[in-house]
Scaffold this motif. Structure first.
Motif, PDB file in Angstrom:
ATOM      1  N   THR A  79      36.856  -0.602 -40.883  1.00  0.00           N
ATOM      2  CA  THR A  79      38.216  -0.134 -41.126  1.00  0.00           C
ATOM      3  C   THR A  79      38.760  -0.692 -42.430  1.00  0.00           C
ATOM      4  O   THR A  79      39.381   0.019 -43.227  1.00  0.00           O
ATOM      5  CB  THR A  79      39.142  -0.556 -39.962  1.00  0.00           C
ATOM      6  OG1 THR A  79      38.627   0.003 -38.756  1.00  0.00           O
ATOM      7  CG2 THR A  79      40.563  -0.066 -40.183  1.00  0.00           C
ATOM      8  N   CYS A  80      38.533  -1.962 -42.664  1.00  0.00           N
ATOM      9  CA  CYS A  80      39.040  -2.594 -43.877  1.00  0.00           C
ATOM     10  C   CYS A  80      38.344  -2.085 -45.132  1.00  0.00           C
ATOM     11  O   CYS A  80      38.942  -2.020 -46.200  1.00  0.00           O
ATOM     12  CB  CYS A  80      38.882  -4.111 -43.792  1.00  0.00           C
ATOM     13  SG  CYS A  80      39.981  -4.878 -42.577  1.00  0.00           S
ATOM     14  N   ARG A 119      37.005   0.934 -45.483  1.00  0.00           N
ATOM     15  CA  ARG A 119      37.086   2.380 -45.663  1.00  0.00           C
ATOM     16  C   ARG A 119      37.868   2.679 -46.942  1.00  0.00           C
ATOM     17  O   ARG A 119      38.976   2.178 -47.137  1.00  0.00           O
ATOM     18  CB  ARG A 119      37.811   3.042 -44.484  1.00  0.00           C
ATOM     19  CG  ARG A 119      37.880   4.551 -44.593  1.00  0.00           C
ATOM     20  CD  ARG A 119      38.808   5.142 -43.545  1.00  0.00           C
ATOM     21  NE  ARG A 119      38.351   4.847 -42.213  1.00  0.00           N
ATOM     22  CZ  ARG A 119      39.046   4.146 -41.343  1.00  0.00           C
ATOM     23  NH1 ARG A 119      40.218   3.652 -41.664  1.00  0.00           N
ATOM     24  NH2 ARG A 119      38.577   3.916 -40.128  1.00  0.00           N
ATOM     25  N   LEU A 149      40.395   4.140 -49.445  1.00  0.00           N
ATOM     26  CA  LEU A 149      41.677   4.792 -49.246  1.00  0.00           C
ATOM     27  C   LEU A 149      41.867   5.892 -50.278  1.00  0.00           C
ATOM     28  O   LEU A 149      41.447   5.769 -51.422  1.00  0.00           O
ATOM     29  CB  LEU A 149      42.808   3.769 -49.361  1.00  0.00           C
ATOM     30  CG  LEU A 149      42.752   2.578 -48.397  1.00  0.00           C
ATOM     31  CD1 LEU A 149      43.910   1.634 -48.680  1.00  0.00           C
ATOM     32  CD2 LEU A 149      42.796   3.058 -46.959  1.00  0.00           C
ATOM     33  N   ALA A 191      47.644   1.730 -51.978  1.00  0.00           N
ATOM     34  CA  ALA A 191      48.586   1.072 -51.078  1.00  0.00           C
ATOM     35  C   ALA A 191      49.518   0.118 -51.830  1.00  0.00           C
ATOM     36  O   ALA A 191      50.722   0.082 -51.569  1.00  0.00           O
ATOM     37  CB  ALA A 191      47.822   0.334 -49.986  1.00  0.00           C
ATOM     38  N   GLN A 206      52.212   3.810 -44.112  1.00  0.00           N
ATOM     39  CA  GLN A 206      50.834   3.360 -44.278  1.00  0.00           C
ATOM     40  C   GLN A 206      50.190   3.045 -42.934  1.00  0.00           C
ATOM     41  O   GLN A 206      49.005   3.323 -42.728  1.00  0.00           O
ATOM     42  CB  GLN A 206      50.784   2.150 -45.210  1.00  0.00           C
ATOM     43  CG  GLN A 206      51.068   2.504 -46.660  1.00  0.00           C
ATOM     44  CD  GLN A 206      50.792   1.369 -47.620  1.00  0.00           C
ATOM     45  OE1 GLN A 206      50.264   0.324 -47.241  1.00  0.00           O
ATOM     46  NE2 GLN A 206      51.151   1.557 -48.879  1.00  0.00           N
ATOM     47  N   ALA A 207      50.956   2.488 -42.013  1.00  0.00           N
ATOM     48  CA  ALA A 207      50.415   2.214 -40.678  1.00  0.00           C
ATOM     49  C   ALA A 207      50.029   3.506 -39.981  1.00  0.00           C
ATOM     50  O   ALA A 207      48.971   3.591 -39.344  1.00  0.00           O
ATOM     51  CB  ALA A 207      51.442   1.446 -39.851  1.00  0.00           C
ATOM     52  N   HIS A 236      46.860   4.902 -41.718  1.00  0.00           N
ATOM     53  CA  HIS A 236      45.665   4.171 -41.277  1.00  0.00           C
ATOM     54  C   HIS A 236      45.256   4.603 -39.874  1.00  0.00           C
ATOM     55  O   HIS A 236      44.081   4.803 -39.590  1.00  0.00           O
ATOM     56  CB  HIS A 236      45.931   2.660 -41.303  1.00  0.00           C
ATOM     57  CG  HIS A 236      45.749   2.026 -42.645  1.00  0.00           C
ATOM     58  ND1 HIS A 236      44.514   1.918 -43.253  1.00  0.00           N
ATOM     59  CD2 HIS A 236      46.645   1.466 -43.499  1.00  0.00           C
ATOM     60  CE1 HIS A 236      44.645   1.318 -44.421  1.00  0.00           C
ATOM     61  NE2 HIS A 236      45.928   1.035 -44.597  1.00  0.00           N
ATOM     62  N   ALA A 280      43.637   8.114 -39.937  1.00  0.00           N
ATOM     63  CA  ALA A 280      42.514   8.336 -40.861  1.00  0.00           C
ATOM     64  C   ALA A 280      41.283   8.917 -40.182  1.00  0.00           C
ATOM     65  O   ALA A 280      40.567   9.722 -40.775  1.00  0.00           O
ATOM     66  CB  ALA A 280      42.161   7.024 -41.570  1.00  0.00           C
TER      67      ALA A 280
END
Length: 209
Positions: A8-9, A11, A13, A17, A39-40, A43, A46
């Motif tokens: 997840t981190c 991935r 974007l 951000a 943004q939350a 995410h 996604a």
């Protein structure tokens, strides 16, 4: 769980951000809080399919932003706000909703070709009501598919056939402009629509790709 966290981190974007948060902070505290919430949501959306992404962003903006006319929000008859400008005001008109949803979905990796901002004539209040200019966002799963409509007037994403109250006039995105919702491009939207050109610049400065 650790593997999921790392994936997840890492991935990539489709939006910047840090730039988004910096641009929001310049607008004010309400915009910064809105950018963090957006943004939350992005995410979280996604890994959803297109329908999930559409619903998540449609719900986010419809619930967070109050529907107000430009003259009340900006003191102008017609102003196209960037997503962070709208966040700071906490209010916007139909164009502002459609613009924010468009840029947020593109930031999630949705192809521009699947999205169009559509000017429509909206029948307000049923058959005996009034007709007014309105803007919605349309999603096409394929070029000739029936579009799904994201609207600030209702919370549900519906196919166009379930929106007989809307009559399309013209549509556009970052790549083209069309009469109605047809498949034949009718020009360059950035050349024909000065406000669209301006909001493209503003949104990209806010970290939207």
């Amino acid at each position: 769980m650790l593997l999921f966290f790392l994936v997840t981190c890492l991935r990539p974007l489709a939006w910047d951000a840090d730039r988004m948060l910096a641009a929001a902070a310049k607008q004010g505290p309400r915009a910064l809080a809105g950018a963090k919430a957006l943004q939350a949501v992005m995410h979280g959306a996604a890994d959803l399919d297109d329908a999930g992404k559409l619903d998540a962003l449609n719900q986010f903006f419809n619930r967070r932003i109050l529907s107000r006319e430009d003259i009340d929000v900006w003191g102008q008859v017609d102003y196209w706000a960037s997503p962070m400008e709208m966040m700071e005001k906490g209010a916007g008109d139909c164009e502002d909703y459609a613009i924010a949803k468009y840029f947020s979905l593109v930031a999630l990796g949705m192809p521009v070709q699947k999205l169009r901002l559509v000017y429509v004539r909206a029948q307000i209040g049923g058959a005996g009501g009034t007709v007014q200019a309105h803007m919605v966002l349309a999603y096409y799963s394929a070029p000739n598919a029936e579009p799904l409509i994201l609207d600030s007037l209702i919370s549900e994403v519906r196919p166009a056939s379930r929106r007989p109250d809307l009559s399309p006039v013209f549509s556009f995105n970052s790549e083209g402009l069309w009469q109605g919702v047809g498949s034949q491009a009718a020009g360059d939207p950035s050349a024909r629509l000065s406000r669209w050109r301006e909001v493209l610049v503003k949104a990209r400065a806010e970290g939207f790709q």
